[in-house]
Design a protein around this motif. Structure first.
Motif, short mmCIF file in Angstrom:
data_model
loop_
_atom_site.label_atom_id
_atom_site.label_comp_id
_atom_site.label_asym_id
_atom_site.label_seq_id
_atom_site.Cartn_x
_atom_site.Cartn_y
_atom_site.Cartn_z
N ARG A 420 30.69 41.71 45.29
CA ARG A 420 29.30 41.85 44.83
C ARG A 420 28.64 40.48 44.79
NH1 ARG A 420 30.09 44.61 39.31
NH2 ARG A 420 31.90 45.44 40.41
N ILE A 421 27.31 40.52 44.68
CA ILE A 421 26.55 39.30 44.43
C ILE A 421 25.91 39.43 43.04
CG2 ILE A 421 26.04 38.84 46.85
CD1 ILE A 421 23.30 40.10 46.45
N GLY A 422 25.21 38.40 42.63
CA GLY A 422 24.48 38.48 41.37
C GLY A 422 25.21 37.82 40.23
N THR A 423 25.13 38.45 39.05
CA THR A 423 25.53 37.80 37.81
C THR A 423 27.03 37.55 37.71
OG1 THR A 423 23.67 38.90 36.74
CG2 THR A 423 25.33 37.93 35.31
N ILE A 424 27.85 38.50 38.12
CA ILE A 424 29.30 38.37 37.91
C ILE A 424 29.88 37.17 38.65
CG2 ILE A 424 31.52 39.47 38.35
CD1 ILE A 424 30.36 42.07 37.42
N PRO A 425 29.67 37.02 39.98
CA PRO A 425 30.20 35.80 40.61
C PRO A 425 29.58 34.53 40.07
CG PRO A 425 28.85 37.07 42.15
CD PRO A 425 29.07 37.93 40.96
N ALA A 426 28.31 34.59 39.66
CA ALA A 426 27.68 33.40 39.06
C ALA A 426 28.38 33.03 37.76
CB ALA A 426 26.19 33.66 38.81
N LEU A 427 28.70 34.01 36.93
CA LEU A 427 29.40 33.73 35.67
C LEU A 427 30.80 33.17 35.91
CD1 LEU A 427 28.46 36.75 33.36
CD2 LEU A 427 27.81 34.36 33.07
N VAL A 428 31.51 33.72 36.87
CA VAL A 428 32.84 33.20 37.19
C VAL A 428 32.76 31.74 37.61
CG1 VAL A 428 34.82 33.43 38.73
CG2 VAL A 428 33.75 35.48 37.79
N ALA A 429 31.78 31.43 38.47
CA ALA A 429 31.64 30.04 38.93
C ALA A 429 31.25 29.11 37.78
CB ALA A 429 30.59 29.97 40.04
N LEU A 430 30.29 29.54 36.96
CA LEU A 430 29.85 28.69 35.84
C LEU A 430 30.98 28.50 34.83
CD1 LEU A 430 26.25 30.12 35.24
CD2 LEU A 430 26.86 27.89 36.19
N CYS A 431 31.76 29.54 34.59
CA CYS A 431 32.90 29.42 33.67
C CYS A 431 33.92 28.42 34.21
CB CYS A 431 33.53 30.79 33.46
SG CYS A 431 34.98 30.78 32.39
N ALA A 432 34.16 28.46 35.54
CA ALA A 432 35.11 27.52 36.14
C ALA A 432 34.65 26.08 35.96
CB ALA A 432 35.28 27.84 37.62
N TYR A 433 33.33 25.85 36.12
CA TYR A 433 32.81 24.49 35.97
C TYR A 433 32.79 24.04 34.50
CZ TYR A 433 31.37 24.74 40.84
OH TYR A 433 31.36 24.85 42.20
N ALA A 434 32.74 24.99 33.58
CA ALA A 434 32.71 24.64 32.15
C ALA A 434 34.10 24.33 31.59
CB ALA A 434 32.08 25.78 31.35
N LEU A 435 35.15 24.69 32.32
CA LEU A 435 36.50 24.57 31.77
C LEU A 435 36.92 23.14 31.48
CD1 LEU A 435 38.70 27.18 33.69
CD2 LEU A 435 38.08 27.16 31.27
N LEU A 436 36.68 22.21 32.41
CA LEU A 436 37.25 20.88 32.28
C LEU A 436 36.88 20.18 30.97
CD1 LEU A 436 38.94 18.60 33.42
CD2 LEU A 436 36.93 17.78 34.67
#
Length: 553
Positions: A420-436
């Motif tokens: 899918r596109i939209g919010t879910i892949p965006a959230l996964v990407a943003l969460c990955a960048y917030a981890l460090l």
């Protein structure tokens, strides 16, 4: 008891935010989902398709979905049903054919992917290289004789199979081009920052900047006839919408497309208004036998007398140089259909008008959910890194590697993985960048807790888990909060990239501004994002002060 209450409050906050989110499911079977890429012509064609099919049922336009890889991934996953594409791109970029093939061969190759190509729209928009009119170059072969020529190319053209790599081999070009966004390439050429750029043959700015399109004397570029790339289940699932889209076949001439691009890029008219005006003009003139049905559908049952009264004006629009969309409106005695008053508003009106509340809500919720998810994953990982020394470097290394993945590349990978596109892949990407920052600060905060305090807690009879929860984590809380603050501020900026996959937010204005080279529209997206980042930092600093005050009291 207090800890359970806090955990319950946290879960309620997550659920409340999730409930406020717009629908984030895969494409609804009853809705036609139209996609478009991130450049002017694709925006306009997507709007024409959307408005053409709108009278047959619900339609959603997922606009500005980045480059070919992202929009193709959305199509294959079912997140969109159809989008405008070009035969040359399908043949060499998508199917990876070394040589141009026939339309039938493309259809045969696409069928196993569940895709089809149909509905030639009536014009070709090929790639070419252009230089300033005074450059003294006329053919692509001439470029090889000027190795010092500064060439600026779009990032997609730099990596395409039918782009720079093959062009350089065919013509023996030794220059090292620099990457430019298509929206700013013309200005860079006019300001002599570069000497040659890649262009689309229907770009309105070719004439505006008096550029010379270099002759492809070795016939490198294939034809780029505009067509519809669609999912094979679309005609069966939404037959009326598909019939309406088929009515667009052969209806858009090259001059029409150039004029519509000019209306967007020079007159700053909205994509929706340009499409509406073109469809109204087409309904007035009747178009082809197949097109009359689509014209009537798009016009939505407009007054036949007014439409026929406008027909003569539309028919003569090309010869007089008047935009056809304006001709329809003038015949009806109204303002031009393509007029978009909001597009001419000042920066303040563009920033805080034009759907500001909805974009702010989308952007804020993306950030909040991403940071909450980052905390849910990052704080336990930070605890593991602190308490298990042999895993510490591995955990921090994984978080660090995720931080280095380019955002568009990560989004392009996530679309086919998540379907899918939209919010879910965006959230996964943003969460990955917030981890460090969250993982690193949690680990650092726990390691900074004095060993004597930990030993004293254990000596008083607390278990290792109780010592962690009641002694170490509270002492490490300021450091952890600082990491969460860093992640939140970073997420505000990174969330603008979510617009490239249809997740909304202030990035929508930035993508539109890039496509149109509209500085005010760019600022209308960047300024609210910057203000939100400042507000986020201020909120966390207030929390830090309250935490210190509570500790002192």
């Amino acid at each position: 008891m207090l800890r359970s209450r806090r955990l319950l409050s946290f879960l309620l906050l997550v659920l409340a935010c999730a409930g406020m989110m717009p629908s984030i499911h895969a494409a609804d079977a009853s809705t036609l989902h139209v996609g478009s890429k991130r450049f002017t012509e694709s925006f306009i064609l997507g709007e024409i398709m959307t408005q053409t099919a709108a009278r047959t049922g619900p339609v959603e336009h997922k606009q500005g979905l980045g480059n070919t890889a992202i929009v193709l991934g959305a199509l294959r996953s079912g997140a969109i049903d159809v989008y405008p594409e070009y035969l040359g791109t399908i043949d060499q970029e998508i199917l990876k054919n070394a040589q141009p093939t026939s339309l039938q061969a493309m259809q045969d190759a696409l069928r196993p992917l569940g895709l089809g190509v149909a509905v030639p729209l009536g014009f070709s928009n090929g790639y070419a290289l252009a230089v300033r009119g005074d450059a003294g170059l006329r053919r692509l072969s001439d470029v090889a004789a000027h190795p010092d020529l500064a060439i600026g190319l779009t990032h997609e053209f730099l990596g395409r199979v039918d782009g720079w790599p093959g062009l350089a081999r065919r013509y023996g070009l030794q220059q090292q081009p620099r990457g430019l966004d298509h929206g700013i390439a013309y200005e860079a050429l006019a300001q002599r920052q570069v000497d040659a750029i890649d262009i689309y043959s229907t770009d309105a700015k070719i004439r505006q900047y008096n550029l010379r399109v270099l002759d492809d004397d070795k016939h490198y570029f294939p034809r780029y006839d505009a067509v519809l790339l669609y999912r094979l289940d679309l005609p069966r699932r939404l037959p009326q919408a598909w019939q309406a889209l088929q009515g667009l076949e052969g209806s858009i001439k090259e001059d029409d497309m150039i004029a519509m691009n000019a209306a967007a890029e020079m007159d700053k008219q909205s994509f929706a208004a340009i499409a509406r005006g073109w469809l109204a003009c087409r309904a007035a003139t009747g178009g082809t036998a197949a097109g009359r049905t689509a014209g009537r559908v798009a016009a939505g049952g407009a007054d036949g007398g007014a439409v026929h009264a406008a027909a003569a004006h539309c028919a003569g629009a090309r010869s007089t140089g008047q935009p056809a969309t304006d001709a329809v409106a003038s015949a009806a005695g109204t303002a031009p259909a393509t007029t978009a008053p909001a597009a001419h508003d000042g920066l303040l009106a563009k920033t805080f008008g034009n759907g500001f509340a909805g974009l702010a809500r989308q952007h804020l919720l993306l950030v909040v959910l991403a940071v909450l998810l980052g905390c849910v994953a990052g704080i336990p990982l930070g605890i593991v890194a602190a308490l298990v020394p042999r895993l510490r470097q591995a955990v921090l290394a994984v978080a660090g590697v995720l931080q280095t993945v380019p955002s568009l590349a990560l989004l392009a990978i996530l679309i086919p993985l998540l379907g899918r596109i939209g919010t879910i892949p965006a959230l996964v990407a943003l969460c990955a960048y917030a981890l460090l920052p969250i993982v690193r600060n949690t680990c650092t905060g726990l390691l900074e807790v004095p060993v004597g305090l930990r030993t004293a807690a254990l000596a008083l009879g607390l278990s290792r888990w109780q010592a962690l929860v009641y002694v170490e984590l509270p002492l490490a809380a300021p450091t952890i909060l600082a990491g969460v603050k860093t992640a939140a501020v970073m997420s505000v900026g990174t969330a603008t990239i979510a617009a490239f996959i249809g997740a909304g937010g202030f990035g929508e204005r930035i993508t539109t501004g890039l496509a149109l080279n509209d500085n005010d529209m760019l600022l209308a997206g960047a300024i609210p994002a910057a203000l939100l980042a400042l507000l986020t930092q201020s909120a966390f600093e207030l929390c830090e002060r309250l935490m210190v005050r509570r500790r002192l009291s």
